[in-house]
Design an enzyme around this catalytic site. Structure first.
Site, PDB file in Angstrom:
ATOM      1  N   GLU A 130     -13.279 -99.947  25.045  1.00  0.00           N
ATOM      2  CA  GLU A 130     -12.717 -99.149  23.949  1.00  0.00           C
ATOM      3  C   GLU A 130     -11.337 -99.633  23.517  1.00  0.00           C
ATOM      4  OE1 GLU A 130     -14.116 -96.053  22.212  1.00  0.00           O
ATOM      5  OE2 GLU A 130     -12.612 -97.100  21.030  1.00  0.00           O
ATOM      6  N   GLY A 188       9.723-105.732  19.356  1.00  0.00           N
ATOM      7  CA  GLY A 188       8.652-105.891  20.351  1.00  0.00           C
ATOM      8  C   GLY A 188       7.256-105.764  19.761  1.00  0.00           C
ATOM      9  N   GLU A 191       4.864-111.226  18.763  1.00  0.00           N
ATOM     10  CA  GLU A 191       5.119-112.211  19.826  1.00  0.00           C
ATOM     11  C   GLU A 191       6.106-113.257  19.314  1.00  0.00           C
ATOM     12  OE1 GLU A 191       3.632-112.121  22.837  1.00  0.00           O
ATOM     13  OE2 GLU A 191       2.559-110.299  22.243  1.00  0.00           O
ATOM     14  N   ASP A 202      -5.776-112.099  15.350  1.00  0.00           N
ATOM     15  CA  ASP A 202      -5.951-110.878  16.140  1.00  0.00           C
ATOM     16  C   ASP A 202      -6.892-109.911  15.403  1.00  0.00           C
ATOM     17  OD1 ASP A 202      -4.623-108.782  18.185  1.00  0.00           O
ATOM     18  OD2 ASP A 202      -4.654-107.872  16.195  1.00  0.00           O
ATOM     19  N   LYS A 206     -10.888-108.437  16.314  1.00  0.00           N
ATOM     20  CA  LYS A 206     -11.244-107.014  16.293  1.00  0.00           C
ATOM     21  C   LYS A 206     -12.396-106.754  15.319  1.00  0.00           C
ATOM     22  CE  LYS A 206      -6.546-105.670  17.524  1.00  0.00           C
ATOM     23  NZ  LYS A 206      -5.217-105.331  16.967  1.00  0.00           N
ATOM     24  N   GLY A 303       0.326 -99.775  21.989  1.00  0.00           N
ATOM     25  CA  GLY A 303       1.279 -98.941  22.718  1.00  0.00           C
ATOM     26  C   GLY A 303       0.711 -98.567  24.071  1.00  0.00           C
TER      27      GLY A 303
HETATM   28  N1  LIG Z   1      -0.106-103.936  24.260  1.00  0.00           N
HETATM   29  C1  LIG Z   1      -0.928-103.139  23.600  1.00  0.00           C
HETATM   30  O1  LIG Z   1      -0.494-102.134  23.019  1.00  0.00           O
HETATM   31  C2  LIG Z   1      -2.393-103.421  23.571  1.00  0.00           C
HETATM   32  C3  LIG Z   1      -3.237-102.649  22.730  1.00  0.00           C
HETATM   33  C4  LIG Z   1      -4.619-102.882  22.752  1.00  0.00           C
HETATM   34  C5  LIG Z   1      -5.128-103.859  23.592  1.00  0.00           C
HETATM   35  N2  LIG Z   1      -4.267-104.610  24.347  1.00  0.00           N
HETATM   36  C6  LIG Z   1      -4.854-105.632  25.227  1.00  0.00           C
HETATM   37  O2  LIG Z   1      -4.573-105.236  26.567  1.00  0.00           O
HETATM   38  C7  LIG Z   1      -4.446-106.393  27.394  1.00  0.00           C
HETATM   39  C8  LIG Z   1      -3.104-106.326  28.131  1.00  0.00           C
HETATM   40  O3  LIG Z   1      -2.067-106.318  27.181  1.00  0.00           O
HETATM   41  P1  LIG Z   1      -0.565-105.966  27.592  1.00  0.00           P
HETATM   42  O4  LIG Z   1       0.174-105.793  26.300  1.00  0.00           O
HETATM   43  O5  LIG Z   1      -0.534-104.878  28.576  1.00  0.00           O
HETATM   44  O6  LIG Z   1      -0.124-107.339  28.275  1.00  0.00           O
HETATM   45  P2  LIG Z   1       1.181-107.613  29.153  1.00  0.00           P
HETATM   46  O7  LIG Z   1       2.206-106.555  28.908  1.00  0.00           O
HETATM   47  O8  LIG Z   1       1.540-109.026  28.929  1.00  0.00           O
HETATM   48  O9  LIG Z   1       0.672-107.436  30.652  1.00  0.00           O
HETATM   49  C9  LIG Z   1      -0.162-108.347  31.301  1.00  0.00           C
HETATM   50  C10 LIG Z   1      -0.166-108.054  32.782  1.00  0.00           C
HETATM   51  O10 LIG Z   1      -1.080-108.947  33.385  1.00  0.00           O
HETATM   52  C11 LIG Z   1      -0.470-109.504  34.542  1.00  0.00           C
HETATM   53  N3  LIG Z   1      -1.034-110.826  34.816  1.00  0.00           N
HETATM   54  C12 LIG Z   1      -1.036-111.921  34.029  1.00  0.00           C
HETATM   55  N4  LIG Z   1      -1.688-112.943  34.644  1.00  0.00           N
HETATM   56  C13 LIG Z   1      -2.079-112.472  35.841  1.00  0.00           C
HETATM   57  C14 LIG Z   1      -2.764-113.041  36.944  1.00  0.00           C
HETATM   58  N5  LIG Z   1      -3.193-114.298  36.921  1.00  0.00           N
HETATM   59  N6  LIG Z   1      -2.986-112.273  38.027  1.00  0.00           N
HETATM   60  C15 LIG Z   1      -2.560-110.983  38.047  1.00  0.00           C
HETATM   61  N7  LIG Z   1      -1.898-110.387  37.049  1.00  0.00           N
HETATM   62  C16 LIG Z   1      -1.663-111.126  35.945  1.00  0.00           C
HETATM   63  C17 LIG Z   1       0.992-109.570  34.208  1.00  0.00           C
HETATM   64  O11 LIG Z   1       1.672-109.669  35.423  1.00  0.00           O
HETATM   65  P3  LIG Z   1       3.290-109.766  35.571  1.00  0.00           P
HETATM   66  O12 LIG Z   1       3.836-108.611  34.803  1.00  0.00           O
HETATM   67  O13 LIG Z   1       3.520-109.616  36.979  1.00  0.00           O
HETATM   68  O14 LIG Z   1       3.644-111.093  34.993  1.00  0.00           O
HETATM   69  C18 LIG Z   1       1.184-108.250  33.466  1.00  0.00           C
HETATM   70  O15 LIG Z   1       1.399-107.217  34.385  1.00  0.00           O
HETATM   71  C19 LIG Z   1      -4.607-107.587  26.451  1.00  0.00           C
HETATM   72  O16 LIG Z   1      -5.951-108.002  26.462  1.00  0.00           O
HETATM   73  C20 LIG Z   1      -4.246-107.003  25.083  1.00  0.00           C
HETATM   74  O17 LIG Z   1      -4.837-107.711  24.015  1.00  0.00           O
HETATM   75  C21 LIG Z   1      -2.939-104.410  24.363  1.00  0.00           C
END
Ligand SMILES: NC(=O)c1ccc[n+]([C@@H]2O[C@H](COP(=O)([O-])OP(=O)(O)OC[C@H]3O[C@@H](n4cnc5c(N)ncnc54)[C@H](OP(=O)(O)O)[C@@H]3O)[C@@H](O)[C@H]2O)c1
Length: 434
Positions: A130, A188, A191, A202, A206, A303
């Protein structure tokens, strides 16, 4: 009360939001499920520096995701790492170890989601995604369940919050694209390399997922026509306003007699439509069904907490199915099997167009452009010109009546060769209501 144990891999924005909700909303979740969701293990590369909510009690922390996917008590693994490297290994390893998977990863699911679902079926585990589209808007649940009895004929989405923020701020404050990209990076939203957002990648991933859910077709991302927002200027909003329109990055999917037309592109949309009211980093999806007609979904597309809600709700749904021993898993793509998508060229689409020019001013320009349009059977609708002192770089706009994308492309190519053109004309379709 009984428990079902989950493992969370990735403790960034989404992972931390997910943990916060699992901690702060544990009682409500248990009341709804009739059992508790227990976080047994969490993983990130820098797990020691992460704040794990104390309400979660004793949680195994590890930097090695393999310890989570092989944990004997974990029944659902949430992959919240992102990207296509480790995340892909995690999903595959979890399935191999017969753990159900919840993911927020649009890139992986758009590129090879149907194959992952096949593997999940063979392993008799569940797969939920989701959070991969529109963060906090439960649009998968809507297409998979809420309106699955309908036959979707068209879908329009504003699926990238960064682009929507940039476009709506440009409209309000007249700030340039470069300054707004820098501002989104400071806030923020964007990127360091903003290309995935502003060039449309992106949003395209979707749209692949939404179109699969809505139309049952397995779409290769590169088969979708894609154009980003880099060329949009504050001036375009001034002209759009004169035409009672605004500009948005529209993700569209529409059934036509030739098949499903898909596109991600900036377009003029009438100010009177509900999509035009979607401001800032919000997302929205407007769906038209053959029977139920229009429905509209709106909310935060990203978020920590809005996306965390989507992840936790997926964990709850999958947990319920595990607990009830349900063999009838609903495909995350809403269709038992997806059909192969046969791309329909965007050149078949017919629309009215907005053409914006920047020219070296001299007599006879309009006549020359009108001649090119007439030569391709395109009817000119209006000519608009804001007051401007710079004769060497004069902007103006021509709108034309409905014509094919093929004709307009041919005309624009021909116009781009004219010696008074400062740059190739910008052509934007004028979308109507769905
Ligand atoms: N951000 C949003 O609002 C949002 C919305 C919808 C969907 N998404 C999706 O959700 C997913 C996560 O996004 P995010 O924004 O939360 O990303 P993020 O803030 O960059 O967090 C990624 C996390 O993954 C960890 N990580 C990376 N490589 C790893 C590895 N090899 N082993 C273990 N941990 C690892 C990182 O660890 P460290 O912190 O220790 O480096 C970090 O905690 C993505 O697929 C994104 O497209 C995000």
């Amino acid at each position: 009360m009984e428990e079902l144990q989950v493992g969370i891999i990735g403790l960034g924005n989404v992972g931390s939001g997910t943990l916060a909700i699992l901690a702060r909303n544990a009682e409500q979740i248990a009341l709804k499920l009739g059992f508790r969701l227990k976080v047994a293990a969490v993983c990130s590369r820098s797990v020691e520096s992460k704040q794990i909510p104390p309400e979660l009690g004793d949680v195994m922390r590890t930097t090695d995701w393999r310890e989570v996917v092989t944990h004997p008590d974990v029944q659902i693994v949430a992959e919240l790492v992102g990207g296509t490297g480790a995340a892909s290994e995690i999903i595959h390893a979890a399935i191999e170890n017969r753990k159900s998977v919840v993911t927020a990863n649009k890139e992986i699911m758009a590129a090879c989601g149907p194959e992952i679902w096949d593997r999940a079926i063979r392993a008799r585990i569940n797969l939920a995604m989701e959070a991969s589209v529109c963060g906090g808007i439960p649009i998968h649940a809507v297409l998979r369940e809420g309106i699955s009895g309908d036959r979707v004929t068209a879908l329009y989405g504003i699926l990238n919050g960064t682009c929507n923020y940039i476009l709506t701020e440009m409209e309000k404050r007249g700030v340039s694209m470069a300054d707004l990209v820098a501002e989104s990076q400071r806030l923020g939203f964007a990127e360091a390399d903003p290309s995935a957002d502003i060039d449309g990648y992106d949003a395209r991933s979707k749209l692949v997922l939404l179109a699969a859910l809505a139309f049952g077709e397995k779409i290769t991302p590169s088969d979708i026509f894609m154009e980003g927002i880099r060329r949009i200027t504050p001036l375009d909003f001034q002209y759009a306003r004169q035409l009672q329109h605004t500009i948005r990055l529209v993700c569209g999917a529409r059934k036509t007699p030739e098949g499903l037309i898909l596109f991600v592109r900036p377009a003029l949309i009438p100010q009177s439509t509900i999509l035009a009211g979607v401001q800032g980093a919000y997302n929205a999806v407007w769906v038209k069904g053959e029977f139920g007609e229009d429905t509209f979904y709106y909310g935060w597309g990203a978020g920590a907490l809005p996306t965390g809600v989507a992840v936790v709700s997926d964990l709850m749904r999958v947990a319920r199915e595990i607990r009830n021993g349900s063999p009838e898993r609903v495909s995350p793509f809403a269709h038992e099997r997806l059909g192969e998508y046969r791309p329909v060229p965007i050149t078949l689409q017919r629309r009215a167009y907005y053409l914006r020019f920047r020219v070296e001013d001299r007599p006879g320009i309009i006549a020359k452009l009108a001649g090119i349009l007439a030569g391709r059977n395109i009817s000119l609708e209006a000519v608009l010109q804001e007051p401007c002192n710079t004769k060497h770089d004069l902007p103006f706009v021509i709108t034309v009546e409905q014509t094919s994308e093929e004709s307009i492309r041919g005309a624009v190519e021909e116009m781009a060769q004219l010696d008074f053109m400062r740059e190739a004309p910008l052509a934007l379709p004028m979308e109507t209501a769905l």
